[in-house]
Write an enzyme that holds these catalytic residues in place. Structure first.
Site, PDB file in Angstrom:
ATOM      1  N   SER A 240       0.843  -1.196   0.000  1.00  0.00           N
ATOM      2  CA  SER A 240       0.000   0.000   0.000  1.00  0.00           C
ATOM      3  C   SER A 240       0.873   1.239   0.000  1.00  0.00           C
ATOM      4  O   SER A 240       1.910   1.287   0.655  1.00  0.00           O
ATOM      5  CB  SER A 240      -0.917  -0.014   1.224  1.00  0.00           C
ATOM      6  OG  SER A 240      -0.559   1.017   2.123  1.00  0.00           O
ATOM      7  N   LYS A 241       0.416   2.245  -0.750  1.00  0.00           N
ATOM      8  CA  LYS A 241       1.281   3.414  -0.876  1.00  0.00           C
ATOM      9  C   LYS A 241       1.352   4.211   0.420  1.00  0.00           C
ATOM     10  O   LYS A 241       2.242   5.016   0.609  1.00  0.00           O
ATOM     11  CB  LYS A 241       0.879   4.276  -2.061  1.00  0.00           C
ATOM     12  CG  LYS A 241      -0.462   4.917  -1.974  1.00  0.00           C
ATOM     13  CD  LYS A 241      -0.646   5.842  -3.178  1.00  0.00           C
ATOM     14  CE  LYS A 241      -2.080   6.326  -3.235  1.00  0.00           C
ATOM     15  NZ  LYS A 241      -2.575   6.576  -4.534  1.00  0.00           N
ATOM     16  N   ARG A 242       0.398   3.982   1.323  1.00  0.00           N
ATOM     17  CA  ARG A 242       0.466   4.683   2.605  1.00  0.00           C
ATOM     18  C   ARG A 242       1.568   4.117   3.484  1.00  0.00           C
ATOM     19  O   ARG A 242       2.231   4.816   4.213  1.00  0.00           O
ATOM     20  CB  ARG A 242      -0.854   4.547   3.369  1.00  0.00           C
ATOM     21  CG  ARG A 242      -1.965   5.253   2.706  1.00  0.00           C
ATOM     22  CD  ARG A 242      -3.150   5.482   3.616  1.00  0.00           C
ATOM     23  NE  ARG A 242      -4.037   6.432   2.981  1.00  0.00           N
ATOM     24  CZ  ARG A 242      -3.865   7.739   3.040  1.00  0.00           C
ATOM     25  NH1 ARG A 242      -2.890   8.253   3.743  1.00  0.00           N
ATOM     26  NH2 ARG A 242      -4.688   8.550   2.405  1.00  0.00           N
ATOM     27  N   ARG A 243       1.721   2.769   3.413  1.00  0.00           N
ATOM     28  CA  ARG A 243       2.605   2.101   4.353  1.00  0.00           C
ATOM     29  C   ARG A 243       3.965   1.782   3.751  1.00  0.00           C
ATOM     30  O   ARG A 243       4.985   1.804   4.416  1.00  0.00           O
ATOM     31  CB  ARG A 243       1.906   0.812   4.784  1.00  0.00           C
ATOM     32  CG  ARG A 243       2.464   0.097   5.951  1.00  0.00           C
ATOM     33  CD  ARG A 243       1.621  -1.130   6.259  1.00  0.00           C
ATOM     34  NE  ARG A 243       1.117  -1.764   5.045  1.00  0.00           N
ATOM     35  CZ  ARG A 243      -0.109  -2.248   4.911  1.00  0.00           C
ATOM     36  NH1 ARG A 243      -0.952  -2.200   5.894  1.00  0.00           N
ATOM     37  NH2 ARG A 243      -0.471  -2.800   3.767  1.00  0.00           N
TER      38      ARG A 243
END
Ligand code: GLU
Length: 466
Positions: A240-243
């Site tokens: 995920s691009k957030r993590r």
């Protein structure tokens, strides 16, 4: 075994709504390898119909990432934003054939119904044809048959069958007249004579809708599909691009070689069928078969990528190693040099001014850090507030300045210097160095935020109760 058509045509169809994701890189590579192996054509299409979320810099990012990876395309880039006429005439054809109906349900109604009747949030599967006039200002939905099943050919997951009853009357045109993703996607694949749709598994649930539209538009034989496995991180969670670090550009900027990146991407869901893990492009093309792609999720592990990269680095002729490492150092140095020039007396001093930008994490001066923590009761709060404001700041000196000022105000630190000191220590590791805002600008948002977060962790580890 199925035979591949004489001259297959495949495409990569990214949407310019974010950075070029390693998953998109893997999909591009598999399409490219297939096209090269089969003597086919690799088309580049930019799916920019979502005008609210597209950014021109992301189109640039797609092109430069593909170039960096060495995945040359034979046709395109075609931009969907320039092909509106084609979608409008397909929509007219669907209206004429009675394949779609107009729907005036609002988002609020749809959400309420989903709550009342039980469905995932926003589930629009309860919309029905109520004989509204199609006109120009209503959403159009596809009239999905309620009975029967639908099957398509998938080289990776067998040939999945979907009950039609499970497929909602999906939208094909928004109320403002813009085509929805699925419509433009199908119309373009037909228009570009795509024979094999090789794309991520997250699109599998779109494929029955794709097939229905394809048939309603009278396009003939459906392309063959290959849905590539999901990519998880080393902890087994969906990348995920957030993590996780997921932008191909970030790996380039962090000093990975394109050939190592491509080699590693190739192994995300595929292997040459023996235990080779280091393969050059030619060897990959030679060995690649879509039928050999596995359906189980692949694992993206940066440590493995680094191991592959170090193998390639060691294999470079010395002169090439010197040249390419210098090129990388120069790319880091260019934006930094003017900031440092004003502040050094000799070249020898350059190093301590600039090292923060080269290292994955800064070397933090422990003595200065502890002193600053003791002096500033709001050290941790400042870091927290800066993460918040810098996450959304405009990324230039002015925007960063504003973000740090408002972080200071938020936690009630009147003096801007007190607000800046914790940030400087977390980001650069020392109380002196290049000007803070400019330095942060050069470092970039992601690296800055990750350093501030490491700063929080360091603080917490030092005084777990405080
Ligand atoms: N534009 C879609 C995406 O970026 C790809 C659609 C496709 O490959 O069919 O996910």
């Amino acid at each position: 075994m199925r035979t591949v058509q004489a001259s297959p045509r495949v495409r990569i169809a990214p949407s310019p709504t974010g950075y070029f994701h390693v998953g998109t890189g893997r999909t591009a590579l598999f399409n490219w390898m297939f096209a090269r192996r089969e003597g086919g054509t690799f088309v580049l299409r930019i799916e920019d119909t979502d005008t609210a979320r597209n950014r021109p810099e992301h189109v640039e990012g797609i092109l430069s990432s593909l170039r960096w990876l060495g995945l040359d395309w034979d046709e395109g880039p075609y931009l969907q934003s320039e092909r509106g006429e084609l979608y409008r005439s397909a929509i007219s054809a669907l209206v004429e054939r009675g394949a779609v109906y107009a729907c005036d349900c609002t988002t609020a109604q749809i959400q309420q119904r989903a709550r009342e009747r039980g469905g995932p949030p926003g589930y629009d599967g309860f919309c029905r044809d109520r004989g509204l006039d199609a006109g120009d200002s209503l959403m159009l939905r596809f009239k999905t048959p309620r009975e029967g099943t639908l099957q398509f050919m998938d080289l990776v997951r067998g040939d999945p069958t979907f009950p039609l009853a499970a497929i909602e009357d999906f939208g094909v045109r928004k109320s403002n007249g813009e085509p929805l993703f699925i419509l433009a996607n199908v119309v373009d694949d037909a228009d570009m004579a795509i024979t094999h749709v090789v794309r991520g598994e997250d699109h599998t649930s779109n494929t029955p809708k794709y097939a229905l539209l394809w048939e309603a538009l009278g396009y003939g034989e459906l392309p063959v599909f290959a849905h590539l496995p999901l990519i998880n991180n080393a902890q087994g969670k969906k990348l995920s691009k957030r993590r996780d670090k997921v932008a191909v550009e970030d790996f380039r900027d962090d000093g990975y070689l394109a050939e190592a990146m491509v080699n590693y991407l190739a192994l995300l869901g595929w292997s040459p069928g023996d235990d080779r893990e280091i393969l050059g492009l030619d060897e990959m093309v030679e060995a690649f078969r879509l039928e050999d792609v596995k359906s189980a999720p692949a694992i993206f592990d940066e440590r493995k990528l680094a191991a592959v990269n170090s193998h390639y680095l060691r294999g470079l002729p010395e002169a090439e190693f010197v040249e390419r490492s210098q090129e990388w150092l120069r790319s880091r140095w260019a934006p930094l040099a003017p900031l440092v020039q004003e502040r050094v007396r000799t070249f020898a001093e350059v190093y301590t001014m600039a090292d923060f930008a080269y290292r994955p994490e800064p070397v933090v001066d422990q003595v200065e850090w502890r002193k600053a923590v003791r002096k500033n009761a709001k050290f941790g709060e400042v870091l927290e507030a800066a993460i918040e404001t810098l996450s959304v700041a405009t990324w230039d000196v002015e925007g960063i300045h504003q973000a740090l000022s408002s972080a200071g105000e938020k936690v009630g630190v009147a003096n801007l210097r007190d607000a800046q000191a914790p940030v400087r220590l977390a980001v650069m590791g020392r109380p002196v160095g290049p000007p803070l805002m400019e330095g942060i600008e050069v470092l970039g948002r992601d690296r800055t935020l990750s350093r501030l977060r490491s700063g929080q962790v360091r603080l917490h580890e030092e005084s777990p109760t405080g």
